[in-house]
Design a protein around this motif. Structure first.
Motif, PDB file in Angstrom:
ATOM      1  N   ARG A 268      34.710  22.655  -4.594  1.00 45.24           N
ATOM      2  CA  ARG A 268      35.704  22.956  -3.314  1.00 45.24           C
ATOM      3  C   ARG A 268      35.564  24.171  -2.821  1.00 45.24           C
ATOM      4  O   ARG A 268      36.169  24.347  -1.556  1.00 45.24           O
ATOM      5  N   GLN A 269      34.828  25.105  -3.083  1.00 46.49           N
ATOM      6  CA  GLN A 269      34.846  26.444  -2.536  1.00 46.49           C
ATOM      7  C   GLN A 269      33.527  26.333  -1.295  1.00 46.49           C
ATOM      8  O   GLN A 269      32.709  25.515  -1.387  1.00 46.49           O
ATOM      9  N   ASP A 270      33.880  27.031  -0.390  1.00 41.98           N
ATOM     10  CA  ASP A 270      32.845  27.156   0.837  1.00 41.98           C
ATOM     11  C   ASP A 270      31.751  27.633   0.047  1.00 41.98           C
ATOM     12  O   ASP A 270      31.695  28.695  -0.787  1.00 41.98           O
ATOM     13  N   GLN A 271      30.572  27.118   0.522  1.00 40.01           N
ATOM     14  CA  GLN A 271      29.247  27.506  -0.105  1.00 40.01           C
ATOM     15  C   GLN A 271      28.739  28.359   0.804  1.00 40.01           C
ATOM     16  O   GLN A 271      28.250  28.183   1.835  1.00 40.01           O
ATOM     17  N   GLY A 272      28.831  29.694   0.402  1.00 39.69           N
ATOM     18  CA  GLY A 272      28.398  30.648   1.079  1.00 39.69           C
ATOM     19  C   GLY A 272      26.899  31.038   0.947  1.00 39.69           C
ATOM     20  O   GLY A 272      26.462  31.677  -0.151  1.00 39.69           O
ATOM     21  N   ARG A 273      25.978  30.203   1.444  1.00 34.92           N
ATOM     22  CA  ARG A 273      24.496  30.270   1.130  1.00 34.92           C
ATOM     23  C   ARG A 273      23.797  31.407   1.852  1.00 34.92           C
ATOM     24  O   ARG A 273      24.347  31.679   3.069  1.00 34.92           O
ATOM     25  N   GLU A 274      22.732  31.699   1.181  1.00 31.42           N
ATOM     26  CA  GLU A 274      22.082  32.652   1.535  1.00 31.42           C
ATOM     27  C   GLU A 274      21.178  32.041   2.595  1.00 31.42           C
ATOM     28  O   GLU A 274      20.796  30.921   2.632  1.00 31.42           O
ATOM     29  N   PRO A 275      20.835  32.829   3.563  1.00 31.77           N
ATOM     30  CA  PRO A 275      19.915  32.214   4.680  1.00 31.77           C
ATOM     31  C   PRO A 275      18.664  31.802   4.047  1.00 31.77           C
ATOM     32  O   PRO A 275      18.068  32.374   3.193  1.00 31.77           O
ATOM     33  N   ALA A 276      18.124  30.402   4.544  1.00 30.66           N
ATOM     34  CA  ALA A 276      17.120  30.062   3.926  1.00 30.66           C
ATOM     35  C   ALA A 276      15.663  30.630   4.461  1.00 30.66           C
ATOM     36  O   ALA A 276      15.681  31.228   5.511  1.00 30.66           O
ATOM     37  N   SER A 277      14.668  30.827   3.480  1.00 34.16           N
ATOM     38  CA  SER A 277      13.496  31.671   3.929  1.00 34.16           C
ATOM     39  C   SER A 277      12.461  30.864   4.308  1.00 34.16           C
ATOM     40  O   SER A 277      12.530  29.522   3.897  1.00 34.16           O
ATOM     41  N   SER A 278      11.613  31.354   5.353  1.00 32.22           N
ATOM     42  CA  SER A 278      10.473  30.342   5.882  1.00 32.22           C
ATOM     43  C   SER A 278       9.320  30.752   5.279  1.00 32.22           C
ATOM     44  O   SER A 278       8.889  32.156   5.085  1.00 32.22           O
ATOM     45  N   HIS A 279       8.445  29.848   4.761  1.00 29.36           N
ATOM     46  CA  HIS A 279       7.126  30.151   4.381  1.00 29.36           C
ATOM     47  C   HIS A 279       6.053  29.351   5.012  1.00 29.36           C
ATOM     48  O   HIS A 279       6.329  28.293   5.642  1.00 29.36           O
ATOM     49  N   ARG A 280       4.986  29.888   5.009  1.00 28.84           N
ATOM     50  CA  ARG A 280       3.542  29.236   5.642  1.00 28.84           C
ATOM     51  C   ARG A 280       2.482  29.179   4.662  1.00 28.84           C
ATOM     52  O   ARG A 280       2.301  30.177   3.998  1.00 28.84           O
ATOM     53  N   VAL A 281       2.057  27.909   4.508  1.00 26.31           N
ATOM     54  CA  VAL A 281       1.039  27.629   3.464  1.00 26.31           C
ATOM     55  C   VAL A 281      -0.134  27.050   4.131  1.00 26.31           C
ATOM     56  O   VAL A 281      -0.072  26.091   4.773  1.00 26.31           O
ATOM     57  N   GLU A 282      -1.549  27.615   3.924  1.00 26.41           N
ATOM     58  CA  GLU A 282      -2.687  27.316   4.440  1.00 26.41           C
ATOM     59  C   GLU A 282      -3.452  26.415   3.352  1.00 26.41           C
ATOM     60  O   GLU A 282      -3.373  26.496   2.312  1.00 26.41           O
ATOM     61  N   ILE A 283      -3.875  25.011   3.764  1.00 24.95           N
ATOM     62  CA  ILE A 283      -4.302  24.000   3.173  1.00 24.95           C
ATOM     63  C   ILE A 283      -5.837  23.827   3.445  1.00 24.95           C
ATOM     64  O   ILE A 283      -6.147  23.780   4.634  1.00 24.95           O
ATOM     65  N   THR A 284      -6.589  23.506   2.516  1.00 30.59           N
ATOM     66  CA  THR A 284      -7.944  23.308   2.593  1.00 30.59           C
ATOM     67  C   THR A 284      -7.942  21.704   2.468  1.00 30.59           C
ATOM     68  O   THR A 284      -7.872  21.186   1.267  1.00 30.59           O
ATOM     69  N   TYR A 285      -7.921  21.000   3.474  1.00 33.61           N
ATOM     70  CA  TYR A 285      -7.618  19.393   3.310  1.00 33.61           C
ATOM     71  C   TYR A 285      -9.211  18.822   2.947  1.00 33.61           C
ATOM     72  O   TYR A 285     -10.369  19.116   3.225  1.00 33.61           O
ATOM     73  N   GLY A 286      -9.313  17.695   2.230  1.00 37.48           N
ATOM     74  CA  GLY A 286     -10.254  16.891   1.909  1.00 37.48           C
ATOM     75  C   GLY A 286     -11.486  17.679   1.017  1.00 37.48           C
ATOM     76  O   GLY A 286     -11.414  18.470   0.472  1.00 37.48           O
ATOM     77  N   GLY A 287     -12.625  16.648   1.043  1.00 33.60           N
ATOM     78  CA  GLY A 287     -13.450  17.518   0.082  1.00 33.60           C
ATOM     79  C   GLY A 287     -13.317  17.197  -1.335  1.00 33.60           C
ATOM     80  O   GLY A 287     -12.526  16.380  -1.948  1.00 33.60           O
ATOM     81  N   GLU A 288     -13.809  18.402  -2.153  1.00 38.29           N
ATOM     82  CA  GLU A 288     -13.564  18.124  -3.694  1.00 38.29           C
ATOM     83  C   GLU A 288     -12.039  18.863  -3.940  1.00 38.29           C
ATOM     84  O   GLU A 288     -11.432  18.263  -4.799  1.00 38.29           O
ATOM     85  N   ASP A 289     -11.480  19.316  -2.949  1.00 40.02           N
ATOM     86  CA  ASP A 289     -10.111  19.807  -2.971  1.00 40.02           C
ATOM     87  C   ASP A 289      -9.096  18.837  -2.795  1.00 40.02           C
ATOM     88  O   ASP A 289      -7.989  18.916  -3.253  1.00 40.02           O
ATOM     89  N   GLY A 290      -9.512  17.817  -1.964  1.00 36.41           N
ATOM     90  CA  GLY A 290      -8.652  16.861  -1.761  1.00 36.41           C
ATOM     91  C   GLY A 290      -9.381  15.259  -1.490  1.00 36.41           C
ATOM     92  O   GLY A 290      -9.312  14.733  -0.668  1.00 36.41           O
ATOM     93  N   PRO A 291      -9.827  14.747  -2.845  1.00 39.49           N
ATOM     94  CA  PRO A 291     -10.394  13.703  -2.887  1.00 39.49           C
ATOM     95  C   PRO A 291      -9.612  12.251  -2.275  1.00 39.49           C
ATOM     96  O   PRO A 291     -10.508  11.611  -2.096  1.00 39.49           O
ATOM     97  N   ASP A 292      -8.343  12.517  -2.093  1.00 40.31           N
ATOM     98  CA  ASP A 292      -7.845  11.402  -1.721  1.00 40.31           C
ATOM     99  C   ASP A 292      -7.422  10.949  -0.178  1.00 40.31           C
ATOM    100  O   ASP A 292      -6.790  10.337   0.282  1.00 40.31           O
TER     101      ASP A 292
END
Length: 220
Positions: A83-107
């Motif tokens: 019932r208490q106010d939810q004093g949330r911390e600000p959400a953090s933002s992240h960036r993730v680089e992806i190597t798509y396909g090939g052996e790294d992403g067979p599907d």
């Protein structure tokens, strides 16, 4: 997902040292937000005797020391905390680089084909907007991110891979997950990242928290 789902916390005993606070019986973004906020509220205002707070997709596991606080007293404290106010911390933002396909992403090719997209169009759609970190768990550092639009819905594979390497980018059920350790999976493997969300020597051992946002981009 049904946006009209009723978000009512239910307290469920798990043995004699834990309580599960469940906000819905299926995945829903409002229930996920409620669980994350409730967990952060408990972390900001610790209850004596509570030894672990672990948020999941729509619930929060609260482990406690029964020598320090009884089940009834703990449930009372948890109801007050909700019932208490939810004093949330600000959400953090992240960036993730992806190597798509090939052996790294067979599907990757199969996923794009199932959706009726070219591979390049799928990759663009996959990183079109930041996603929320829905939960961290299942395996050490394993991250659930969602939700992709309805037109990016694919089912899990019919067969399970016995093991995929850390950093594998998994895709199914309008979610993207990131493996941080070798795990078996029935999700499609579409790529890999160098970002590993688990270091047992660090404190805390994971960088991502439920409620953070994460943006995906193709590695160059």
């Amino acid at each position: 997902m049904d946006s009209t789902i009723s978000i009512v916390p239910t307290l469920m005993p798990l043995g004699d040292k834990a309580v599960l606070v469940r906000f819905a019986d299926r995945l829903d973004m409002d229930a996920n937000s409620a669980a994350i906020g409730f967990a952060r509220n408990l972390q900001a205002r610790p209850i004596p005797g509570v030894v672990e707070i672990a948020p999941n997709l729509v619930s929060v596991l609260v482990r406690y020391d029964p020598q320090r606080i009884g089940f009834a007293s703990l449930c009372g404290e948890l109801r007050l905390a909700d019932r208490q106010d939810q004093g949330r911390e600000p959400a953090s933002s992240h960036r993730v680089e992806i190597t798509y396909g090939g052996e790294d992403g067979p599907d990757l090719d199969a996923v794009a084909s199932e959706l009726g997209l070219t591979v390049s169009t799928f990759i663009k759609a996959h990183g079109a907007k930041p996603l929320s970190v829905l939960a961290v768990g299942f395996a050490p550092g394993f991250v659930y991110c969602g939700m992709h639009p309805d037109d990016l819905l694919v089912s899990r594979r019919e067969t399970v891979r016995r093991s995929v390497p850390p950093g594998s980018i998994l895709f199914a059920a309008r979610q993207t997950a990131i493996a941080a350790t070798p795990i078996p999976t029935g999700w499609a493997v579409i790529g890999r990242t160098r970002f590993i969300n688990f270091d047992p020597a660090a404190s805390p051992p994971t960088q991502l928290r439920a409620g953070d946002t994460i943006a995906f981009e193709a590695a160059r």
